[in-house]
Write a protein that holds these residues in place. Sequence first.
Motif, PDB file in Angstrom:
ATOM      1  N   ASP A  86       4.018  11.877   8.993  1.00 34.36           N
ATOM      2  CA  ASP A  86       3.433  10.954   9.764  1.00 34.36           C
ATOM      3  C   ASP A  86       4.123   9.462   9.623  1.00 34.36           C
ATOM      4  OD1 ASP A  86       1.529  12.375  10.568  1.00 34.36           O
ATOM      5  OD2 ASP A  86      -0.020  12.133   9.242  1.00 34.36           O
ATOM      6  N   TYR A  87       4.016   8.444   8.881  1.00 36.79           N
ATOM      7  CA  TYR A  87       4.595   7.340   8.769  1.00 36.79           C
ATOM      8  C   TYR A  87       4.891   7.189   7.323  1.00 36.79           C
ATOM      9  CZ  TYR A  87       2.293   6.586  13.477  1.00 36.79           C
ATOM     10  OH  TYR A  87       2.252   6.619  14.767  1.00 36.79           O
ATOM     11  N   PRO A  88       6.056   7.445   6.887  1.00 36.85           N
ATOM     12  CA  PRO A  88       6.631   7.808   5.570  1.00 36.85           C
ATOM     13  C   PRO A  88       6.650   6.411   4.882  1.00 36.85           C
ATOM     14  CG  PRO A  88       7.854   9.152   6.626  1.00 36.85           C
ATOM     15  CD  PRO A  88       7.004   8.579   7.554  1.00 36.85           C
ATOM     16  N   VAL A  89       6.826   5.254   5.694  1.00 37.03           N
ATOM     17  CA  VAL A  89       7.053   3.858   4.962  1.00 37.03           C
ATOM     18  C   VAL A  89       5.824   3.442   4.409  1.00 37.03           C
ATOM     19  CG1 VAL A  89       7.590   1.519   5.628  1.00 37.03           C
ATOM     20  CG2 VAL A  89       9.012   3.345   6.585  1.00 37.03           C
ATOM     21  N   ARG A  90       4.451   3.879   4.886  1.00 37.63           N
ATOM     22  CA  ARG A  90       3.167   3.669   4.370  1.00 37.63           C
ATOM     23  C   ARG A  90       3.525   4.151   2.868  1.00 37.63           C
ATOM     24  NH1 ARG A  90      -0.667   5.418   9.333  1.00 37.63           N
ATOM     25  NH2 ARG A  90      -0.088   3.549  10.631  1.00 37.63           N
ATOM     26  N   SER A  91       3.993   5.381   2.547  1.00 36.19           N
ATOM     27  CA  SER A  91       4.016   5.735   1.162  1.00 36.19           C
ATOM     28  C   SER A  91       4.798   4.641   0.412  1.00 36.19           C
ATOM     29  CB  SER A  91       4.628   6.781   0.975  1.00 36.19           C
ATOM     30  OG  SER A  91       6.011   7.099   1.126  1.00 36.19           O
ATOM     31  N   LEU A  92       5.939   4.007   0.851  1.00 40.11           N
ATOM     32  CA  LEU A  92       6.550   2.961   0.188  1.00 40.11           C
ATOM     33  C   LEU A  92       5.844   1.789  -0.077  1.00 40.11           C
ATOM     34  CD1 LEU A  92      10.257   3.543   1.749  1.00 40.11           C
ATOM     35  CD2 LEU A  92       9.255   4.325  -0.478  1.00 40.11           C
ATOM     36  N   GLU A  93       5.001   1.393   0.880  1.00 39.19           N
ATOM     37  CA  GLU A  93       4.037   0.160   0.921  1.00 39.19           C
ATOM     38  C   GLU A  93       3.184   0.385  -0.276  1.00 39.19           C
ATOM     39  OE1 GLU A  93       4.474  -1.283   5.319  1.00 39.19           O
ATOM     40  OE2 GLU A  93       2.950   0.178   4.819  1.00 39.19           O
ATOM     41  N   GLU A  94       2.516   1.725  -0.480  1.00 39.66           N
ATOM     42  CA  GLU A  94       1.417   2.003  -1.366  1.00 39.66           C
ATOM     43  C   GLU A  94       2.234   1.828  -2.877  1.00 39.66           C
ATOM     44  OE1 GLU A  94      -2.131   3.076  -1.549  1.00 39.66           O
ATOM     45  OE2 GLU A  94      -1.419   1.348  -0.181  1.00 39.66           O
ATOM     46  N   ILE A  95       3.531   2.175  -3.028  1.00 36.64           N
ATOM     47  CA  ILE A  95       4.187   2.177  -4.101  1.00 36.64           C
ATOM     48  C   ILE A  95       4.354   0.541  -4.599  1.00 36.64           C
ATOM     49  CG2 ILE A  95       6.507   2.562  -5.087  1.00 36.64           C
ATOM     50  CD1 ILE A  95       6.651   5.210  -3.699  1.00 36.64           C
ATOM     51  N   THR A  96       4.771  -0.192  -3.510  1.00 38.93           N
ATOM     52  CA  THR A  96       4.631  -1.645  -3.787  1.00 38.93           C
ATOM     53  C   THR A  96       3.492  -2.133  -4.408  1.00 38.93           C
ATOM     54  OG1 THR A  96       6.223  -1.763  -2.127  1.00 38.93           O
ATOM     55  CG2 THR A  96       5.375  -3.837  -2.976  1.00 38.93           C
ATOM     56  N   ARG A  97       2.406  -1.564  -3.712  1.00 40.55           N
ATOM     57  CA  ARG A  97       1.171  -2.051  -4.316  1.00 40.55           C
ATOM     58  C   ARG A  97       0.581  -1.627  -5.547  1.00 40.55           C
ATOM     59  NH1 ARG A  97      -3.880   0.195  -4.942  1.00 40.55           N
ATOM     60  NH2 ARG A  97      -3.246   2.140  -3.820  1.00 40.55           N
ATOM     61  N   ILE A  98       0.943  -0.415  -5.952  1.00 42.96           N
ATOM     62  CA  ILE A  98       0.454  -0.068  -7.388  1.00 42.96           C
ATOM     63  C   ILE A  98       1.639  -0.290  -8.491  1.00 42.96           C
ATOM     64  CG2 ILE A  98      -0.784   2.128  -6.420  1.00 42.96           C
ATOM     65  CD1 ILE A  98       1.370   3.809  -7.254  1.00 42.96           C
ATOM     66  N   LEU A  99       2.646  -0.801  -8.103  1.00 44.72           N
ATOM     67  CA  LEU A  99       3.833  -1.301  -9.153  1.00 44.72           C
ATOM     68  C   LEU A  99       3.393  -2.376  -9.713  1.00 44.72           C
ATOM     69  CD1 LEU A  99       7.206  -0.411  -7.523  1.00 44.72           C
ATOM     70  CD2 LEU A  99       6.215   0.508  -9.777  1.00 44.72           C
ATOM     71  N   ARG A 100       3.532  -3.069 -10.775  1.00 38.09           N
ATOM     72  CA  ARG A 100       3.342  -4.193 -11.444  1.00 38.09           C
ATOM     73  C   ARG A 100       4.341  -5.117 -10.909  1.00 38.09           C
ATOM     74  NH1 ARG A 100       5.366  -5.291 -17.343  1.00 38.09           N
ATOM     75  NH2 ARG A 100       5.018  -7.367 -16.463  1.00 38.09           N
ATOM     76  N   PRO A 101       4.064  -6.438 -10.707  1.00 43.08           N
ATOM     77  CA  PRO A 101       5.369  -7.210 -10.291  1.00 43.08           C
ATOM     78  C   PRO A 101       6.591  -7.210 -11.079  1.00 43.08           C
ATOM     79  CG  PRO A 101       3.175  -8.524 -10.257  1.00 43.08           C
ATOM     80  CD  PRO A 101       2.912  -7.134 -10.792  1.00 43.08           C
ATOM     81  N   GLY A 102       7.793  -6.802 -10.855  1.00 45.43           N
ATOM     82  CA  GLY A 102       8.868  -6.388 -11.729  1.00 45.43           C
ATOM     83  C   GLY A 102       9.018  -5.239 -12.014  1.00 45.43           C
ATOM     84  N   GLY A 103       8.191  -4.170 -11.611  1.00 46.54           N
ATOM     85  CA  GLY A 103       8.108  -2.828 -11.853  1.00 46.54           C
ATOM     86  C   GLY A 103       9.017  -1.848 -10.776  1.00 46.54           C
ATOM     87  N   TYR A 104       9.508  -0.948 -11.196  1.00 43.95           N
ATOM     88  CA  TYR A 104      10.344  -0.122 -10.566  1.00 43.95           C
ATOM     89  C   TYR A 104      10.166   1.120  -9.822  1.00 43.95           C
ATOM     90  CZ  TYR A 104      13.784  -3.134 -13.274  1.00 43.95           C
ATOM     91  OH  TYR A 104      14.696  -4.293 -13.553  1.00 43.95           O
ATOM     92  N   LEU A 105      10.882   1.537  -8.882  1.00 47.45           N
ATOM     93  CA  LEU A 105      10.663   2.708  -8.078  1.00 47.45           C
ATOM     94  C   LEU A 105      12.209   3.453  -8.363  1.00 47.45           C
ATOM     95  CD1 LEU A 105       9.911   4.697  -6.065  1.00 47.45           C
ATOM     96  CD2 LEU A 105      10.758   3.220  -4.052  1.00 47.45           C
ATOM     97  N   PHE A 106      12.040   4.544  -8.793  1.00 49.57           N
ATOM     98  CA  PHE A 106      13.150   5.702  -8.744  1.00 49.57           C
ATOM     99  C   PHE A 106      13.078   6.633  -7.660  1.00 49.57           C
ATOM    100  CE2 PHE A 106      12.367   3.707 -12.892  1.00 49.57           C
ATOM    101  CZ  PHE A 106      13.775   3.292 -13.213  1.00 49.57           C
TER     102      PHE A 106
END
Length: 240
Positions: A112-132
């Motif tokens: 559907d809209y994969p970018v929404r999953s990245l937006e959710e990742i931003t939300r659940i990461l702490r400030p300064g947290g990392y995505l691999f």
Amino acid sequence: MGLDVEAQARYAYLTGRLRAILAPPARIIELGAAPGDQIAQLADLGYRCEAVDIGQNSDGWSTSGEEGRMLQLLQDHGVEYHEWDLERTPYPLDDGKYDAVVYTEVFEHLRDYPVRSLEEITRILRPGGYLFFSTPNAASLMSRLRVLRGGSTYTAMPDWVGGVIHARHAREWLFSEIDEAMQIAGLEIVERNSRHFHTEDSNRLRAGAKLMLDRLARVRPTLGPQILIVARRPGGPPAE
């Protein structure tokens, strides 16, 4: 329960990058965790680990395909499990909870809209947290040659006739498109690389060609088979 899947080279790369940036006991969650081996290995290193998966044909991604394998593996390695469809937002995960999100070989399966999953990742990461993050490169050298020969870069026809719908690739992406998707989601790219992880081959000629492709991917990532990204949520200091 032992680890038996064939993606060990990619897991080793991911583990190396993660350990270079974050030390245990950082809190890590893997989204799209089947067959469970990657997050289980990280749990063994002392990270506090959680896993999310849709729970459909999850065991089929392992080499053995043994029924119940993933859940048993996660339990054996102390990984907390959440069953959830990543195309349903918001995810049942707390804001700013995680030091890192592992999201590998999943983005290309979302319809559907994969970018929404990245937006959710931003939300659940702490400030300064990392995505691999990893996903296949739609414009790899081999994909370009395949098209020139009149072939297709899409998932094989049987996957469009039947089977598990989320198992096929809905779409593959360019480096530039992933750059844009990360920016839209509010993530800053820290590392941008490519590799050829499947270089072992009993045929010496093929093995040599694969090694050459891996060397090319390291020098010219946009021609490599994989898009490998480390991104960061802007804000506070990195997790220790």
